[in-house]
Design a protein around this motif. Sequence first.
Motif, PDB file in Angstrom:
ATOM      1  N   LEU A   8      35.698  41.766  37.810  1.00  0.00           N
ATOM      2  CA  LEU A   8      35.408  43.188  37.952  1.00  0.00           C
ATOM      3  C   LEU A   8      33.940  43.447  37.690  1.00  0.00           C
ATOM      4  O   LEU A   8      33.373  42.950  36.728  1.00  0.00           O
ATOM      5  N   ARG A  13      35.380  48.017  36.194  1.00  0.00           N
ATOM      6  CA  ARG A  13      35.745  47.716  34.810  1.00  0.00           C
ATOM      7  C   ARG A  13      36.062  48.996  34.045  1.00  0.00           C
ATOM      8  O   ARG A  13      37.010  49.054  33.272  1.00  0.00           O
ATOM      9  N   ILE A  16      39.594  50.187  35.023  1.00  0.00           N
ATOM     10  CA  ILE A  16      40.644  49.344  34.431  1.00  0.00           C
ATOM     11  C   ILE A  16      40.789  49.626  32.943  1.00  0.00           C
ATOM     12  O   ILE A  16      41.906  49.694  32.426  1.00  0.00           O
ATOM     13  N   GLU A  17      39.691  49.777  32.244  1.00  0.00           N
ATOM     14  CA  GLU A  17      39.761  50.041  30.811  1.00  0.00           C
ATOM     15  C   GLU A  17      40.513  51.331  30.505  1.00  0.00           C
ATOM     16  O   GLU A  17      41.143  51.454  29.457  1.00  0.00           O
ATOM     17  N   CYS A  19      43.022  52.493  32.309  1.00  0.00           N
ATOM     18  CA  CYS A  19      44.424  52.337  32.727  1.00  0.00           C
ATOM     19  C   CYS A  19      45.209  51.701  31.582  1.00  0.00           C
ATOM     20  O   CYS A  19      45.537  50.519  31.595  1.00  0.00           O
ATOM     21  N   LEU A  52      45.196  48.721  43.012  1.00  0.00           N
ATOM     22  CA  LEU A  52      45.546  47.914  41.840  1.00  0.00           C
ATOM     23  C   LEU A  52      47.055  47.866  41.646  1.00  0.00           C
ATOM     24  O   LEU A  52      47.619  46.817  41.341  1.00  0.00           O
ATOM     25  N   TRP A  57      48.526  44.541  39.716  1.00  0.00           N
ATOM     26  CA  TRP A  57      47.638  44.360  38.564  1.00  0.00           C
ATOM     27  C   TRP A  57      47.908  45.389  37.485  1.00  0.00           C
ATOM     28  O   TRP A  57      47.586  45.164  36.325  1.00  0.00           O
ATOM     29  N   ILE A  58      48.445  46.538  37.879  1.00  0.00           N
ATOM     30  CA  ILE A  58      48.851  47.573  36.926  1.00  0.00           C
ATOM     31  C   ILE A  58      50.208  48.094  37.362  1.00  0.00           C
ATOM     32  O   ILE A  58      50.612  47.932  38.511  1.00  0.00           O
TER      33      ILE A  58
END
Length: 59
Positions: A8, A13, A16-17, A19, A52, A57-58
Amino acid sequence: MPERVVVLEGSARSVIELCDGTRTVARITDELRERFPAAPVDTEVSAFIERLHKEGWIR
């Protein structure tokens, strides 16, 4: 190939942090809009999160 490495960069990034299972997509978008006021957050974040999710991934 069941295993992949994802690197990432930049704002990915930050997305994602945020999520973490407690924030909605709208809340993530709001937080990123505050952090990066000049970025196209409204048009890109929800599409990125959807990707994602589709990739697994999530959840």
